[in-house]
Design a protein around this motif. Structure first.
Motif, PDB file in Angstrom:
ATOM      1  N   PRO A 126       4.917  -4.107  -6.170  1.00  0.00           N
ATOM      2  CA  PRO A 126       4.654  -3.820  -4.760  1.00  0.00           C
ATOM      3  C   PRO A 126       3.192  -4.046  -4.324  1.00  0.00           C
ATOM      4  N   VAL A 127       2.215  -3.819  -5.215  1.00  0.00           N
ATOM      5  CA  VAL A 127       0.819  -4.100  -4.813  1.00  0.00           C
ATOM      6  C   VAL A 127       0.633  -5.618  -4.678  1.00  0.00           C
ATOM      7  N   ILE A 128       1.206  -6.375  -5.580  1.00  0.00           N
ATOM      8  CA  ILE A 128       1.122  -7.846  -5.473  1.00  0.00           C
ATOM      9  C   ILE A 128       1.823  -8.304  -4.189  1.00  0.00           C
ATOM     10  N   GLU A 129       2.927  -7.648  -3.859  1.00  0.00           N
ATOM     11  CA  GLU A 129       3.639  -7.995  -2.613  1.00  0.00           C
ATOM     12  C   GLU A 129       2.720  -7.782  -1.394  1.00  0.00           C
ATOM     13  N   ILE A 130       1.992  -6.692  -1.388  1.00  0.00           N
ATOM     14  CA  ILE A 130       1.065  -6.420  -0.282  1.00  0.00           C
ATOM     15  C   ILE A 130      -0.039  -7.487  -0.231  1.00  0.00           C
ATOM     16  N   ALA A 131      -0.556  -7.854  -1.416  1.00  0.00           N
ATOM     17  CA  ALA A 131      -1.589  -8.907  -1.465  1.00  0.00           C
ATOM     18  C   ALA A 131      -1.021 -10.209  -0.889  1.00  0.00           C
ATOM     19  N   ASP A 132       0.231 -10.480  -1.195  1.00  0.00           N
ATOM     20  CA  ASP A 132       0.843 -11.725  -0.709  1.00  0.00           C
ATOM     21  C   ASP A 132       1.102 -11.687   0.797  1.00  0.00           C
ATOM     22  N   TYR A 133       1.493 -10.540   1.322  1.00  0.00           N
ATOM     23  CA  TYR A 133       1.656 -10.424   2.785  1.00  0.00           C
ATOM     24  C   TYR A 133       0.310 -10.694   3.464  1.00  0.00           C
ATOM     25  N   MET A 134      -0.733 -10.119   2.899  1.00  0.00           N
ATOM     26  CA  MET A 134      -2.067 -10.306   3.488  1.00  0.00           C
ATOM     27  C   MET A 134      -2.449 -11.783   3.432  1.00  0.00           C
ATOM     28  N   GLU A 135      -2.228 -12.410   2.307  1.00  0.00           N
ATOM     29  CA  GLU A 135      -2.564 -13.833   2.122  1.00  0.00           C
ATOM     30  C   GLU A 135      -1.793 -14.696   3.123  1.00  0.00           C
ATOM     31  N   LYS A 136      -0.524 -14.333   3.348  1.00  0.00           N
ATOM     32  CA  LYS A 136       0.326 -15.130   4.244  1.00  0.00           C
ATOM     33  C   LYS A 136      -0.101 -14.959   5.708  1.00  0.00           C
ATOM     34  N   TYR A 137      -0.351 -13.725   6.121  1.00  0.00           N
ATOM     35  CA  TYR A 137      -0.543 -13.482   7.561  1.00  0.00           C
ATOM     36  C   TYR A 137      -2.018 -13.375   7.974  1.00  0.00           C
ATOM     37  N   SER A 138      -2.891 -13.010   7.049  1.00  0.00           N
ATOM     38  CA  SER A 138      -4.328 -12.901   7.378  1.00  0.00           C
ATOM     39  C   SER A 138      -5.137 -13.323   6.152  1.00  0.00           C
ATOM     40  N   PRO A 139      -5.164 -14.632   5.875  1.00  0.00           N
ATOM     41  CA  PRO A 139      -5.749 -15.097   4.605  1.00  0.00           C
ATOM     42  C   PRO A 139      -7.223 -14.772   4.413  1.00  0.00           C
ATOM     43  N   ASN A 140      -7.936 -14.447   5.469  1.00  0.00           N
ATOM     44  CA  ASN A 140      -9.359 -14.115   5.277  1.00  0.00           C
ATOM     45  C   ASN A 140      -9.619 -12.617   5.132  1.00  0.00           C
ATOM     46  N   ALA A 141      -8.550 -11.837   5.198  1.00  0.00           N
ATOM     47  CA  ALA A 141      -8.726 -10.375   5.141  1.00  0.00           C
ATOM     48  C   ALA A 141      -9.058  -9.931   3.707  1.00  0.00           C
ATOM     49  N   TRP A 142      -9.478  -8.678   3.568  1.00  0.00           N
ATOM     50  CA  TRP A 142      -9.784  -8.070   2.268  1.00  0.00           C
ATOM     51  C   TRP A 142      -8.793  -6.945   1.994  1.00  0.00           C
ATOM     52  N   LEU A 143      -8.298  -6.924   0.759  1.00  0.00           N
ATOM     53  CA  LEU A 143      -7.444  -5.817   0.324  1.00  0.00           C
ATOM     54  C   LEU A 143      -8.305  -4.830  -0.468  1.00  0.00           C
ATOM     55  N   LEU A 144      -8.463  -3.622   0.071  1.00  0.00           N
ATOM     56  CA  LEU A 144      -9.206  -2.564  -0.622  1.00  0.00           C
ATOM     57  C   LEU A 144      -8.148  -1.614  -1.150  1.00  0.00           C
ATOM     58  N   ASN A 145      -7.978  -1.624  -2.455  1.00  0.00           N
ATOM     59  CA  ASN A 145      -6.799  -0.959  -3.018  1.00  0.00           C
ATOM     60  C   ASN A 145      -7.107   0.309  -3.795  1.00  0.00           C
ATOM     61  N   TYR A 146      -6.521   1.411  -3.315  1.00  0.00           N
ATOM     62  CA  TYR A 146      -6.602   2.698  -4.005  1.00  0.00           C
ATOM     63  C   TYR A 146      -5.349   2.950  -4.856  1.00  0.00           C
ATOM     64  N   SER A 147      -4.281   2.170  -4.613  1.00  0.00           N
ATOM     65  CA  SER A 147      -2.995   2.487  -5.267  1.00  0.00           C
ATOM     66  C   SER A 147      -3.168   2.594  -6.776  1.00  0.00           C
ATOM     67  N   ASN A 148      -2.672   3.654  -7.340  1.00  0.00           N
ATOM     68  CA  ASN A 148      -2.831   3.926  -8.767  1.00  0.00           C
ATOM     69  C   ASN A 148      -1.685   3.374  -9.586  1.00  0.00           C
ATOM     70  N   PRO A 149      -1.811   3.295 -10.890  1.00  0.00           N
ATOM     71  CA  PRO A 149      -3.012   3.535 -11.675  1.00  0.00           C
ATOM     72  C   PRO A 149      -3.968   2.355 -11.516  1.00  0.00           C
ATOM     73  N   ALA A 150      -5.152   2.638 -10.969  1.00  0.00           N
ATOM     74  CA  ALA A 150      -6.038   1.568 -10.516  1.00  0.00           C
ATOM     75  C   ALA A 150      -6.422   0.585 -11.631  1.00  0.00           C
ATOM     76  N   SER A 151      -6.574   1.065 -12.862  1.00  0.00           N
ATOM     77  CA  SER A 151      -6.951   0.149 -13.959  1.00  0.00           C
ATOM     78  C   SER A 151      -5.864  -0.883 -14.212  1.00  0.00           C
ATOM     79  N   ILE A 152      -4.635  -0.405 -14.279  1.00  0.00           N
ATOM     80  CA  ILE A 152      -3.519  -1.318 -14.577  1.00  0.00           C
ATOM     81  C   ILE A 152      -3.296  -2.254 -13.389  1.00  0.00           C
ATOM     82  N   VAL A 153      -3.371  -1.697 -12.186  1.00  0.00           N
ATOM     83  CA  VAL A 153      -3.200  -2.529 -10.984  1.00  0.00           C
ATOM     84  C   VAL A 153      -4.317  -3.581 -10.926  1.00  0.00           C
TER      85      VAL A 153
END
Ligand SMILES: NC(=O)c1ccc[n+]([C@@H]2O[C@H](COP(=O)([O-])OP(=O)(O)OC[C@H]3O[C@@H](n4cnc5c(N)ncnc54)[C@H](O)[C@@H]3O)[C@@H](O)[C@H]2O)c1
Ligand SMILES: O=P(O)(O)OC[C@H]1O[C@H](O[C@H]2[C@H](O)[C@@H](O)[C@@H](O)O[C@@H]2CO)[C@H](O)[C@@H](O)[C@@H]1O
Ligand SMILES: [Mn+2]
Length: 447
Positions: A126-153
């Motif tokens: 699901p975090v990769i899915e969010i990154a892909d939505y961002m890439e598709k609809y707003s390719p210059n945006a930044w994903l600042l991710n708190y979703s845990n477990p942050a190391s594995i993500v």
């Protein structure tokens, strides 16, 4: 005049969302915004918080567009930042992550040990899915991710979406620096905040050590802080600490025992799960874990406030809590947007920063943040104790991501077996089999 930003908060139904919205509103002078959109795949949960936030927004900042949706195109189009904090499987699955290992006498924790591994296996897709939505609809945006477990993500985003505008973050170091500022204030009689500190720190997420803390005017405050932590851990008289739940207070206090193991550094509280797993298990109640505490505490409180705001039609009498969690992510967005070069602890690819550690490790270290992202500062060589511990945990995390990518049962079994929290391969297998069954709706099929 500063250009304004459009923000998508992914995990709109998170207990942390109202705090972030409030923090954004409190910082409009330095970080102007044009739009806030909440995005969640659980419409019902999100709507409960969104309706309250809408009332708050109308009263505090009627000119800012505010909406909420479960449609990715609506959420991710035309935005500058995605602030993500999703919890895949909600607290119901957190409870299983914590309770299943405890059945086998092993630490049951949200981000550490087998529970953290199970959560990682749920979060990656699901975090990769969010990154892909961002890439598709707003390719210059930044994903600042708190979703845990942050190391594995973080390791998953490094492997699966390298070079993208993604920064993984944690509020633990800033939460502890806030306590250290309170401790320093108690000891010196002068008022300090975490922003007065310039720190040196290294590790993995939820697995790190401070090696140096100076105030920005050049005073070495490590000796005072060490002396304080040696006696009290991170427990202080500050309101932030006094309002913490009992289990967190215990964790903050336990830092004094972790400190004793290496008095040259100041440790992260999370190390207790790796260094004192037997004590942690002995103090745990297998029938009532942190997930239960949060469901009865923070979740009820936040949704209760939202209900009251909606019922009254005004947010003037009720307010949500705002803390370092919110201020840290707003500082980060601000640093990127306005190229401030603020120094922050972020999770980034090592690339030689820690000289004697795998270049591909995702490490938590000081970085300078500007419009091209995070520039890591050099750490140098780290000592044997930390290097040994970090290496073991690093390859646990790498094995989890490899297991997810390859659908490999064997690699996940190795990951659990390698974890310092698990006593043997046979215990690892029993826990893994039960976690796999509990997570069949969320994990890829393993063979
Ligand atoms: N990195 C850190 O230091 C830090 C600090 C605090 C919280 N967190 C993390 O923030 C997250 C939120 O925590 P919480 O306690 O508020 O949880 P929560 O359960 O209250 O909120 C999480 C929200 O994410 C939503 N969600 C789940 N899967 C989704 C998906 N695929 N797409 C969109 N939305 C999805 C859920 O429906 C829920 O509304 C967790 O991952 C938690 O571990 C991280
Ligand atoms: O058990 P929880 O859900 O209350 O907290 C788990 C998170 O704990 C750390 O974060 C912060 C928390 O977000 C913040 O609001 C404040 O209360 O302090 C906590 C630490 O003291 C951790 O960094 C997160 O990764 C966890 O999800
Ligand atoms: Mn964290």
């Amino acid at each position: 005049m500063k250009q304004s930003s459009a923000i998508c908060i992914a995990g709109g139904g998170s207990t942390y969302t109202p705090g972030i919205v409030l923090m954004l509103l409190d910082n409009l002078d330095r970080f102007p915004i044009s739009r806030i959109t909440l995005y969640d795949n659980n419409e019902e949960r999100q709507a409960k918080l969104a309706k309250a936030c809408a009332i708050m927004m109308k009263e505090k900042a009627p000119d800012i567009v505010f909406n909420w949706t479960s449609d990715p195109q609506t959420a991710f189009t035309g935005i500058d930042f995605v602030m993500a904090h999703i919890r895949v499987g909600l607290y119901e699955m957190r409870e299983k992550d914590e309770k299943i290992p405890l059945k086998y006498g092993v630490v049951g924790q949200e981000t550490c040990g087998p529970g953290g591994i199970a959560y990682g296996m749920r979060s990656i897709g699901p975090v990769i899915e969010i990154a892909d939505y961002m890439e598709k609809y707003s390719p210059n945006a930044w994903l600042l991710n708190y979703s845990n477990p942050a190391s594995i993500v973080a390791e998953a985003t490094r492997r699966l979406r390298p070079g993208k505008h993604i920064i993984n973050i944690c509020d633990m170091p800033v939460a502890l620096e806030t306590m250290m500022a309170a401790a320093l204030s108690e000891r010196t009689g002068k008022t300090y905040t975490r922003k007065d500190f310039e720190v040196r720190y290294y590790g993995l997420n939820h697995f790190g050590w401070w090696t140096d803390i100076h105030t920005k005017d050049g005073k070495d405050v490590m000796p005072i802080l060490k002396d304080y932590i040696k006696e009290n851990g991170f427990a202080t008289n500050a309101k932030d600490f006094q309002h913490k739940d009992a289990s967190w207070k215990e964790t903050y206090q336990k830092a004094k025992d972790i400190y004793a193991l290496d008095p040259t550094t100041i440790p992260s509280t999370y190390l207790k799960y790796y260094l004192f797993p037997d004590e942690v298990v002995a103090h745990s109640n297998p029938a009532y874990t942190r997930a239960n505490e949060v469901m009865e505490g923070r979740e009820k409180e936040v949704f209760g406030i939202a209900e009251r705001i909606i019922a009254k039609g005004t947010a003037k009498e009720d307010t949500f809590a705002v803390g370092v969690h919110a201020s840290f992510i707003v500082d980060l967005a601000c640093a990127i947007r306005y190229n401030t070069k603020e120094r922050m602890l972020l999770i980034v690819e090592n690339n030689g920063a820690i000289a004697n550690l795998d270049d591909t490790a995702m490490v938590e270290i000081p970085c300078l943040v500007g419009s091209s992202g995070a520039e890591a500062l050099t750490v140098g060589k780290i000592p044997s104790f930390q290097l040994g511990l970090i290496n073991e945990q690093l390859y646990v995390e790498k094995l989890v991501v490899e297991a997810w990518i390859e659908g490999s049962y064997g690699k996940l079994w190795q990951a659990l077996t390698l974890s310092k929290t698990v006593p043997s391969a046979s215990v690892a297998k029993k826990i893994l089999d039960e976690l796999m069954e509990a997570n069949k709706e969320y994990w890829p099929t393993l063979s």
